[in-house]
Design an enzyme around this catalytic site. Structure first.
Site, PDB file in Angstrom:
ATOM      1  N   TYR A  33       0.800  -1.222   0.000  1.00 52.87           N
ATOM      2  CA  TYR A  33       0.000   0.000   0.000  1.00 52.87           C
ATOM      3  C   TYR A  33       0.847   1.293   0.000  1.00 52.87           C
ATOM      4  O   TYR A  33       0.283   2.386   0.041  1.00 52.87           O
ATOM      5  CB  TYR A  33      -0.917   0.006   1.232  1.00 52.87           C
ATOM      6  CG  TYR A  33      -2.154  -0.874   1.111  1.00 52.87           C
ATOM      7  CD1 TYR A  33      -2.046  -2.244   0.921  1.00 52.87           C
ATOM      8  CD2 TYR A  33      -3.438  -0.325   1.206  1.00 52.87           C
ATOM      9  CE1 TYR A  33      -3.181  -3.053   0.826  1.00 52.87           C
ATOM     10  CE2 TYR A  33      -4.576  -1.117   1.119  1.00 52.87           C
ATOM     11  CZ  TYR A  33      -4.436  -2.484   0.920  1.00 52.87           C
ATOM     12  OH  TYR A  33      -5.564  -3.275   0.837  1.00 52.87           O
ATOM     13  N   HIS A  41     -10.924  -2.912   5.655  1.00 48.95           N
ATOM     14  CA  HIS A  41     -10.651  -4.253   5.127  1.00 48.95           C
ATOM     15  C   HIS A  41     -11.417  -5.283   5.945  1.00 48.95           C
ATOM     16  O   HIS A  41     -11.662  -5.066   7.134  1.00 48.95           O
ATOM     17  CB  HIS A  41      -9.139  -4.549   5.186  1.00 48.95           C
ATOM     18  CG  HIS A  41      -8.711  -5.622   4.222  1.00 48.95           C
ATOM     19  ND1 HIS A  41      -8.922  -6.959   4.451  1.00 48.95           N
ATOM     20  CD2 HIS A  41      -8.113  -5.540   3.003  1.00 48.95           C
ATOM     21  CE1 HIS A  41      -8.462  -7.659   3.418  1.00 48.95           C
ATOM     22  NE2 HIS A  41      -7.968  -6.818   2.518  1.00 48.95           N
ATOM     23  N   THR A  50     -17.488 -11.298   5.550  1.00 46.08           N
ATOM     24  CA  THR A  50     -18.795 -11.888   5.266  1.00 46.08           C
ATOM     25  C   THR A  50     -18.610 -13.255   4.643  1.00 46.08           C
ATOM     26  O   THR A  50     -17.983 -13.386   3.598  1.00 46.08           O
ATOM     27  CB  THR A  50     -19.565 -10.992   4.253  1.00 46.08           C
ATOM     28  OG1 THR A  50     -19.531  -9.659   4.721  1.00 46.08           O
ATOM     29  CG2 THR A  50     -20.989 -11.468   4.062  1.00 46.08           C
ATOM     30  N   ASP A  63      11.955 -42.061 -20.026  1.00 46.04           N
ATOM     31  CA  ASP A  63      11.492 -40.869 -20.751  1.00 46.04           C
ATOM     32  C   ASP A  63      11.844 -40.997 -22.236  1.00 46.04           C
ATOM     33  O   ASP A  63      12.742 -40.320 -22.731  1.00 46.04           O
ATOM     34  CB  ASP A  63      12.168 -39.633 -20.101  1.00 46.04           C
ATOM     35  CG  ASP A  63      11.757 -38.325 -20.736  1.00 46.04           C
ATOM     36  OD1 ASP A  63      10.733 -38.299 -21.448  1.00 46.04           O
ATOM     37  OD2 ASP A  63      12.485 -37.334 -20.531  1.00 46.04           O
TER      38      ASP A  63
HETATM   39  C1  SPV Z   1      11.271 -32.689 -19.192  1.00 42.56           C
HETATM   40  O1  SPV Z   1      11.037 -32.145 -18.103  1.00 42.56           O
HETATM   41  O2  SPV Z   1      10.814 -33.778 -19.498  1.00 42.56           O
HETATM   42  C2  SPV Z   1      12.127 -32.014 -20.175  1.00 42.56           C
HETATM   43  C3  SPV Z   1      13.165 -31.094 -19.724  1.00 42.56           C
HETATM   44  O3  SPV Z   1      11.971 -32.285 -21.336  1.00 42.56           O
HETATM   45  S1  SPV Z   1      14.623 -31.997 -19.638  1.00 42.56           S
HETATM   46  O4  SPV Z   1      14.405 -33.127 -18.731  1.00 42.56           O
HETATM   47  O5  SPV Z   1      15.655 -31.127 -19.170  1.00 42.56           O
HETATM   48  O6  SPV Z   1      14.917 -32.494 -20.978  1.00 42.56           O
HETATM   49 MG    MG Z   2      10.825 -33.972 -21.684  1.00 41.73          MG
END
Ligand code: SPV
Ligand code: MG
Length: 431
Positions: free
Chosen positions: A75, A89, A122, A204
């Site tokens: 503020y 408030h 409220t 992955d």
């Molecule tokens: C993920 O988080 O799956 C990515 C980023 O693709 S990395 O793991 O850095 O490739």
């Molecule tokens: Mg990835």
């Protein structure tokens, strides 16, 4: 006549706001502050109305004499500008993160004169219903989808954290911290292929298919409102990619990031330790262009991720690709690196920005993690993704607990590290 100031950060007026105005009216001339968009987004009240619309809404309330813009959640500036005799408030800010704003007001009023008047907050069925409707509105695809672009336009740097389940989504949605008297939180969620795969005990390598990824997104969407960025790996075949774009748009996902690799994708953080094949500029540009043609809204973003630095193909290759992918229609560029320091990321961004000042730049500082958001923003970076830290923090904690239970043949020894039962059973709000 005395001046009464109260700050509103709402898109809908309910009994609580009317009660504040009624009480303010008794004390003098009523000035309502409309909190700016920039301040609102840090406050977890993402606007569904524009500032102009909010001002109009507040001006329309009987008893309001004037509406001014409050630019900051603190503020300081507004109190020196308005010099109120009273700040009004609801008493709900006495506890929780908002209490720091209360402390800020009390300190300012003791310096400038003036009094803080708090009235009982409220809370009735109507107020609860309006609050929940507002949250639901933010979760609707048409609001959620465009929110990433809005954030990029509003923030010096947008901050995303990984989410791979409803629970991690809730952490991304709800975690708020106080720092230097201000509140802060994440803006968006990254549905990482690494973390989504890891949560399923899979590598992955694009093994977790799109149907499963969409299921994860849906779990997250069910309990959150913040925008979602999907890690789309290579995007797959262009012929499939265009269908997925439509699905993601329809669901309300804000962006997909696809990387310029082909064949069996491995995680980038392996770098050149494993065999990875980069796609050609022509082929990847064609995939981006096909995706952009398939897209139906202006909100959705297709962001091209460049793997040249990861694969040690050099800065020039990375930059050539960036300009080519933007020309093909990419709405943003993610540049990835697995170096310990951010030098090559900065060099890329600085050179890119000399020719292109608008296209959003995205980074994932997993290995160069000493870099700050402020430094990234200073190099023209718009979006920072904390891609895997929630998964990496949960995993060792769970392994340690499992080991200790085996070791002690009971759970007593681990209990002090655990979330209390009372907290876990009430963690999730019921409707
Ligand atoms: C993920 O988080 O799956 C990515 C980023 O693709 S990395 O793991 O850095 O490739
Ligand atoms: Mg990835």
């Amino acid at each position: 006549m005395k001046i009464v100031y109260t700050c509103f950060c709402t898109d809908v007026i309910h009994d609580g706001h009317l009660n504040i105005i009624k009480n303010a009216r008794k004390l003098g001339k009523v000035i309502v502050g409309a909190l700016s968009d920039e301040a609102l987004i840090r406050y977890n009240k993402f606007p569904t109305l524009s500032l102009k619309e909010r001002i109009k809404l507040y001006e329309g309330i009987a008893g309001v004499d004037q509406v001014v813009i409050q630019n900051d959640m603190l503020y300081d500036e507004i109190i020196t500008r308005v010099h109120p005799d009273y700040v009004l408030h609801g008493d709900n800010w006495k506890t929780g993160p908002e209490s720091i704003l209360r402390n800020n007001v009390i300190a300012l009023l003791s310096k400038w004169g003036g009094e803080l008047v708090e009235i009982p907050y409220t809370i009735n069925e109507n107020v609860k219903k309006i609050d929940s409707q507002l949250r639901e509105k933010l979760a609707m695809p048409e609001y959620r989808r465009k929110r990433l672009r809005q954030l990029i336009n509003l923030s010096p740097i947008v901050k995303a954290i990984e989410a791979h389940s409803g629970l991690t989504g809730l952490i991304a949605e709800k975690t708020v911290v106080e720092e230097n008297g201000k509140l802060d939180q994440f803006d968006a969620m990254w549905v990482s292929s690494l973390c989504d795969s890891t949560a399923k005990g899979k590598p992955d390598i694009e093994l977790v298919d799109m149907s499963s990824r969409l299921r994860t997104i849906d779990d997250i969407m069910e309990v959150t409102t913040k925008p979602i960025i999907l890690d789309g790996d290579t995007g797959g075949l262009a012929e499939h990619f265009i269908y997925n774009i439509r699905t993601l748009e329809r669901m309300g996902v804000s962006a997909i990031i696809i990387e310029d690799k082909k064949g069996l994708k491995k995680n980038s953080l392996f770098g050149t330790d494993v065999e990875q094949t980069q796609d050609s500029i022509e082929s990847f540009s064609a995939k981006i262009a096909a995706g952009k043609r398939a897209q139906l809204t202006d909100d959705f973003m297709i962001i091209a991720r460049i793997e040249s630095l990861i694969l040690e193909r050099g800065m020039e290759d990375a930059l050539n690709r960036a300009f080519a992918f933007v020309a093909a229609g990419a709405d943003g560029i993610m540049i990835h690196s697995r170096k310990k320091d951010p030098d090559e990321i900065f060099e890329f961004c600085d050179t890119f920005r000399k020719k292109n000042i608008h296209t959003p730049l995205v980074v994932v500082p997993t290995s160069y993690n000493s870099v700050t958001e402020k430094e990234l923003a200073a190099h023209g970076i718009n979006l920072v993704i904390y891609a895997n830290q929630l998964t990496r923090s949960a995993f060792p904690a769970m392994v340690q607990t499992a080991q200790d239970i085996l070791k002690y043949h009971r759970a007593k020894e681990v209990d002090s590290r655990l979330m209390p039962i009372k907290e876990i059973i009430s963690l999730i709000d019921e409707i």
